[in-house]
Scaffold this active site. Structure first.
Site, mmCIF file in Angstrom:
data_model
loop_
_atom_site.group_PDB
_atom_site.id
_atom_site.type_symbol
_atom_site.label_atom_id
_atom_site.label_comp_id
_atom_site.label_asym_id
_atom_site.label_seq_id
_atom_site.Cartn_x
_atom_site.Cartn_y
_atom_site.Cartn_z
ATOM 1 N N ASN A 10 -13.882 1.355 -12.373
ATOM 2 C CA ASN A 10 -13.374 2.671 -11.975
ATOM 3 C C ASN A 10 -12.200 2.995 -12.892
ATOM 4 O O ASN A 10 -11.130 2.436 -12.735
ATOM 5 C CB ASN A 10 -12.934 2.608 -10.508
ATOM 6 C CG ASN A 10 -12.242 3.883 -10.065
ATOM 7 O OD1 ASN A 10 -12.257 4.900 -10.770
ATOM 8 N ND2 ASN A 10 -11.635 3.845 -8.885
ATOM 9 N N LYS A 12 -10.575 5.711 -13.191
ATOM 10 C CA LYS A 12 -9.564 6.641 -12.646
ATOM 11 C C LYS A 12 -9.175 7.667 -13.712
ATOM 12 O O LYS A 12 -10.035 8.124 -14.457
ATOM 13 C CB LYS A 12 -8.369 5.849 -12.091
ATOM 14 C CG LYS A 12 -8.816 4.754 -11.123
ATOM 15 C CD LYS A 12 -7.703 4.112 -10.360
ATOM 16 C CE LYS A 12 -8.278 3.036 -9.456
ATOM 17 N NZ LYS A 12 -7.295 2.422 -8.573
ATOM 18 N N HIS A 91 -13.090 7.039 -2.206
ATOM 19 C CA HIS A 91 -12.005 6.161 -2.666
ATOM 20 C C HIS A 91 -10.716 6.538 -1.930
ATOM 21 O O HIS A 91 -10.476 7.715 -1.659
ATOM 22 C CB HIS A 91 -11.827 6.308 -4.183
ATOM 23 C CG HIS A 91 -10.950 5.235 -4.755
ATOM 24 N ND1 HIS A 91 -9.584 5.249 -4.622
ATOM 25 C CD2 HIS A 91 -11.250 4.099 -5.431
ATOM 26 C CE1 HIS A 91 -9.086 4.171 -5.205
ATOM 27 N NE2 HIS A 91 -10.077 3.445 -5.697
ATOM 28 N N GLU A 93 -7.848 6.843 -2.952
ATOM 29 C CA GLU A 93 -7.016 7.811 -3.694
ATOM 30 C C GLU A 93 -7.534 9.235 -3.499
ATOM 31 O O GLU A 93 -6.801 10.194 -3.747
ATOM 32 C CB GLU A 93 -6.966 7.397 -5.172
ATOM 33 C CG GLU A 93 -6.090 6.157 -5.348
ATOM 34 C CD GLU A 93 -6.407 5.297 -6.555
ATOM 35 O OE1 GLU A 93 -7.109 5.762 -7.464
ATOM 36 O OE2 GLU A 93 -5.953 4.132 -6.561
ATOM 37 N N GLU A 158 -12.118 -1.861 -0.045
ATOM 38 C CA GLU A 158 -10.914 -1.829 -0.876
ATOM 39 C C GLU A 158 -9.667 -1.674 -0.004
ATOM 40 O O GLU A 158 -9.294 -0.544 0.356
ATOM 41 C CB GLU A 158 -10.979 -0.654 -1.860
ATOM 42 C CG GLU A 158 -12.118 -0.759 -2.843
ATOM 43 C CD GLU A 158 -11.788 -0.016 -4.137
ATOM 44 O OE1 GLU A 158 -11.940 -0.622 -5.199
ATOM 45 O OE2 GLU A 158 -11.344 1.147 -4.082
ATOM 46 N N GLY A 164 -4.215 -2.018 -7.302
ATOM 47 C CA GLY A 164 -3.204 -1.875 -8.347
ATOM 48 C C GLY A 164 -1.922 -2.641 -8.091
ATOM 49 O O GLY A 164 -0.918 -2.426 -8.758
ATOM 50 N N SER A 203 -7.325 -5.191 -7.145
ATOM 51 C CA SER A 203 -6.708 -6.242 -7.964
ATOM 52 C C SER A 203 -7.667 -7.371 -8.342
ATOM 53 O O SER A 203 -7.265 -8.534 -8.443
ATOM 54 C CB SER A 203 -5.454 -6.812 -7.280
ATOM 55 O OG SER A 203 -4.463 -5.812 -7.155
HETATM 56 P P1 PGA Z 1 -7.500 -2.064 -9.167
HETATM 57 O O1 PGA Z 1 -8.227 -0.765 -8.536
HETATM 58 O O2 PGA Z 1 -8.588 -3.002 -9.613
HETATM 59 O O3 PGA Z 1 -6.699 -1.513 -10.312
HETATM 60 O O4 PGA Z 1 -6.659 -2.653 -8.083
HETATM 61 C C1 PGA Z 1 -9.405 -0.897 -7.786
HETATM 62 C C2 PGA Z 1 -9.868 0.453 -7.320
HETATM 63 O O5 PGA Z 1 -9.046 1.291 -6.923
HETATM 64 O O6 PGA Z 1 -11.089 0.726 -7.327
#
Ligand code: PGA
Length: 243
Positions: A10, A12, A91, A93, A158, A164, A203
């Site tokens: 992903n 982003k 997601h 976000e 998630e 992150g 992560s």
């Molecule tokens: P990350 O993000 O691997 O940077 O923690 C995962 C995600 O939001 O899909």
């Protein structure tokens, strides 16, 4: 029989024309035993799809309607037309940053599948919910309310606090959550629920991927930051191949 592993990146809000070379490097090195996809910013989907034919390129969000006055949004058939074969919906976000409710996520998943896109549907709890001991109940309810009537390709668990941050749940907590989500998928879809790929996300790194992939009912990963370079992403894909 365990499901074939599926590792999706992903990206982003990262990437520009200069990133196509990195996408080509990733696509060229994917081993045969793992399904791999990159969910890119919309601006890169068509270029990437042309650069790596046969490799799965996806979007990160989609509108539930097929057309209309929705400034800035994209319909599922537009993503498909640009060369995407899948899309992420729900997601955190999007849920948090754009106030998307479970019903919206469900409608987006249905629209995506109607347009021929595979769906990765995301669920996950906040730190406050985890600390209150309500993670499994909360995420299970979120999944029940977000699932479309026809099986999605993948569900990504998630935990919001793991995205992150470099933090991940204990492997036992991942196992508990994935067992609960598998039970919800089977309740919703019957036998077909066993075939929905359950991804862990938050992560995932080259250093922790193998131990996460060894957890029961972890069928792969949704990877953010570590999917941006072949150097980080390919070892994660290799760990899935070996799992
Ligand atoms: P990350 O993000 O691997 O940077 O923690 C995962 C995600 O939001 O899909």
């Amino acid at each position: 029989m365990p499901n074939r592993k599926f590792v999706a990146g992903n990206w982003k809000m990262h990437g520009s024309a200069a990133s196509i070379a990195e996408i080509v490097r990733i696509a060229a090195a994917v081993p045969s035993g793992v399904d791999v996809a990159l969910c890119l910013p919309s601006t890169l989907i068509e270029r990437a799809a042309r650069a790596v034919p046969g490799f799965a390129i996806g979007g990160q969000d989609v509108h539930a309607e097929a057309k209309g006055a929705f400034t800035g949004d994209l319909a599922a058939h537009m993503l498909h037309d640009a060369g995407a074969s899948l899309v992420i919906v729900g997601h955190s976000e999007r849920r948090d940053g754009h106030a998307e409710a479970d019903a919206t996520v469900r409608a987006k998943a249905m629209a995506a599948m109607a347009a021929g896109l595979d769906v990765i549907l995301c669920v996950g709890e906040s730190l406050a919910v985890r600390e209150a001991g309500a993670a499994v109940a909360t995420v299970s309810a979120q999944l029940d309310a977000s699932l479309p009537p026809v099986p999605v390709r993948a569900v990504a668990y998630e935990p919001i606090w793991a995205i992150g941050t470099g933090l991940i749940p204990s492997l036992a907590d991942i196992a508990d959550m994935h067992a609960a989500l598998r039970a919800r998928l089977v309740a919703a879809y019957g036998e077909a629920g066993h075939g929905v790929r359950l991804l862990y996300g938050g992560s995932v790194k080259p250093t922790n991927a193998a131990e996460i992939f060894a957890v029961a009912d972890v069928d792969g990963a949704l990877v953010g930051g570590a999917s941006l370079t072949a150097a980080d992403f390919l070892p994660i894909v290799e760990a899935a191949q070996g799992a």
